[in-house]
Design an enzyme around this catalytic site. Structure first.
Site, PDB file in Angstrom:
ATOM      1  N   HIS A  90       0.643  -1.268   0.266  1.00 12.45           N
ATOM      2  CA  HIS A  90       0.119   0.195   0.002  1.00 12.45           C
ATOM      3  C   HIS A  90       1.175   1.258  -0.191  1.00 12.45           C
ATOM      4  CE1 HIS A  90       0.851  -0.332   4.401  1.00 12.45           C
ATOM      5  NE2 HIS A  90       0.341   1.077   4.204  1.00 12.45           N
ATOM      6  N   ASP A  91       2.121   1.273   0.024  1.00 18.64           N
ATOM      7  CA  ASP A  91       3.274   2.348   0.655  1.00 18.64           C
ATOM      8  C   ASP A  91       3.942   2.364  -0.424  1.00 18.64           C
ATOM      9  OD1 ASP A  91       1.185   4.244   2.495  1.00 18.64           O
ATOM     10  OD2 ASP A  91       2.118   3.548   4.084  1.00 18.64           O
ATOM     11  N   LYS A  94       5.464   5.531  -1.463  1.00 16.01           N
ATOM     12  CA  LYS A  94       6.469   6.026  -1.150  1.00 16.01           C
ATOM     13  C   LYS A  94       8.434   5.962  -1.306  1.00 16.01           C
ATOM     14  CE  LYS A  94       3.689   6.558   3.424  1.00 16.01           C
ATOM     15  NZ  LYS A  94       3.905   6.420   5.095  1.00 16.01           N
ATOM     16  N   HIS A 119       1.922   9.934  -2.920  1.00 11.88           N
ATOM     17  CA  HIS A 119       2.128   8.571  -3.104  1.00 11.88           C
ATOM     18  C   HIS A 119       1.492   7.124  -3.189  1.00 11.88           C
ATOM     19  CE1 HIS A 119       0.685   8.576   1.147  1.00 11.88           C
ATOM     20  NE2 HIS A 119       0.753   6.936   1.055  1.00 11.88           N
ATOM     21  N   HIS A 143      -6.682   3.551  -0.885  1.00 11.42           N
ATOM     22  CA  HIS A 143      -6.678   3.610   0.670  1.00 11.42           C
ATOM     23  C   HIS A 143      -6.772   4.955   1.920  1.00 11.42           C
ATOM     24  CE1 HIS A 143      -2.222   3.693   0.247  1.00 11.42           C
ATOM     25  NE2 HIS A 143      -1.827   3.738   1.238  1.00 11.42           N
ATOM     26  N   HIS A 144      -6.189   5.820   0.893  1.00  9.44           N
ATOM     27  CA  HIS A 144      -6.942   7.199   1.931  1.00  9.44           C
ATOM     28  C   HIS A 144      -6.902   8.187   1.053  1.00  9.44           C
ATOM     29  CE1 HIS A 144      -2.755   7.505   4.252  1.00  9.44           C
ATOM     30  NE2 HIS A 144      -1.972   6.757   2.862  1.00  9.44           N
ATOM     31  N   ASP A 172      -5.149   0.439   8.044  1.00  8.43           N
ATOM     32  CA  ASP A 172      -4.335   1.475   8.000  1.00  8.43           C
ATOM     33  C   ASP A 172      -3.996   2.613   9.250  1.00  8.43           C
ATOM     34  OD1 ASP A 172      -1.665   2.093   6.505  1.00  8.43           O
ATOM     35  OD2 ASP A 172      -2.532   4.176   5.971  1.00  8.43           O
TER      36      ASP A 172
END
Length: 245
Positions: A90-91, A94, A119, A143-144, A172
């Site tokens: 998911h990240d 970054k 990101h 997801h954000h 998360d």
């Protein structure tokens, strides 16, 4: 007549043996391909964790919890696999964020926050040309997003947000609250659950949140005080169960 019957039986046995060998070979090939793809995912996750150590431990925890919650929701194997892939990666975007922003102690300023919000897009760009990871892009990209439409990067709301992204958004934030970050202290379980409850229908899908809260203490108990190595081992066992290798 007996001779012909014997020959026919022998031919059938030989055909069966070759069919079985062909099946085993294809099975082994598929297994090797899957193992190779999982190694790619692990490499991408490791690359992100080299930029930020907490990303590695966070990935282990949220992927394990995602698998557990997905099982508790009764998701089928294919959907569980997608959830695990998306949770672990998911990240990954970054990787494209500057250290001065990613590792900053304290709040980001407006320009830094604007860059940090890129990101999920960077993550999508990394995965979009890898077919096995395409199913996980919804989690990486969305997801954000928030249930009331105030999230990023697309300001989707309610069921416009993909189902698995709505699931993962809860997990998360849950893990981020429970653990210390360069910009914040760790919250207690009681504080964390209160913040999640306060986010029902604004940040989170209320129905999914209610189901998650029923099991949250169990998930915390599973991962509490575990080292990175122990978390990795737990995740590996869960991965073998869900992916079958």
């Amino acid at each position: 007549m007996v001779y012909e019957a014997t020959c026919l039986l022998l031919v059938m046995i030989i055909i069966s043996i070759f069919a079985w060998l062909f099946y085993v070979q294809r099975l082994n090939t598929k297994k090797s391909e899957l193992q190779y793809r999982i190694r790619i995912a692990q490499t991408l996750g490791h690359a992100a964790s080299l930029r930020d150590h907490e990303t590695g431990a966070h990935n282990f925890r949220v992927t394990y919890i995602s698998a557990c919650f997905g099982e508790d929701l009764g998701l089928d194997k294919a959907t569980l696999q997608t959830l695990m892939k998306g949770a672990f990666l998911h990240d990954v975007g970054k990787i494209g964020i500057k250290d001065s922003i990613l590792l900053k102690h304290g709040a980001l300023n407006n320009q830094e926050w604007k860059e940090m919000k890129l990101h999920p897009i960077y993550g999508k760009e990394l995965l979009v040309n890898m077919p096995w990871f395409k199913t996980a892009i919804d989690i990486v990209m969305y997801h954000h997003e928030k249930y009331n439409g105030t999230g990023y990067p697309k300001k989707l709301k309610a069921e416009e947000i993909p189902f698995l992204a709505r699931i993962f958004a809860i997990i998360d934030v849950f893990d981020a609250l429970l653990n210390a970050r360069p910009y914040k202290k760790a919250f207690s379980l009681e504080e964390t659950l209160k913040i999640l409850k306060d986010g029902a229908s604004t940040h989170f899908d209320p129905e999914l949140l209610n189901k998650f809260l029923l099991n949250a203490p169990k998930y915390v108990q599973d991962i509490a005080n575990k080292t990175d190595k122990e978390l990795q081992s737990m995740l590996e066992m869960k991965r073998k169960k869900i992916f079958g290798i």
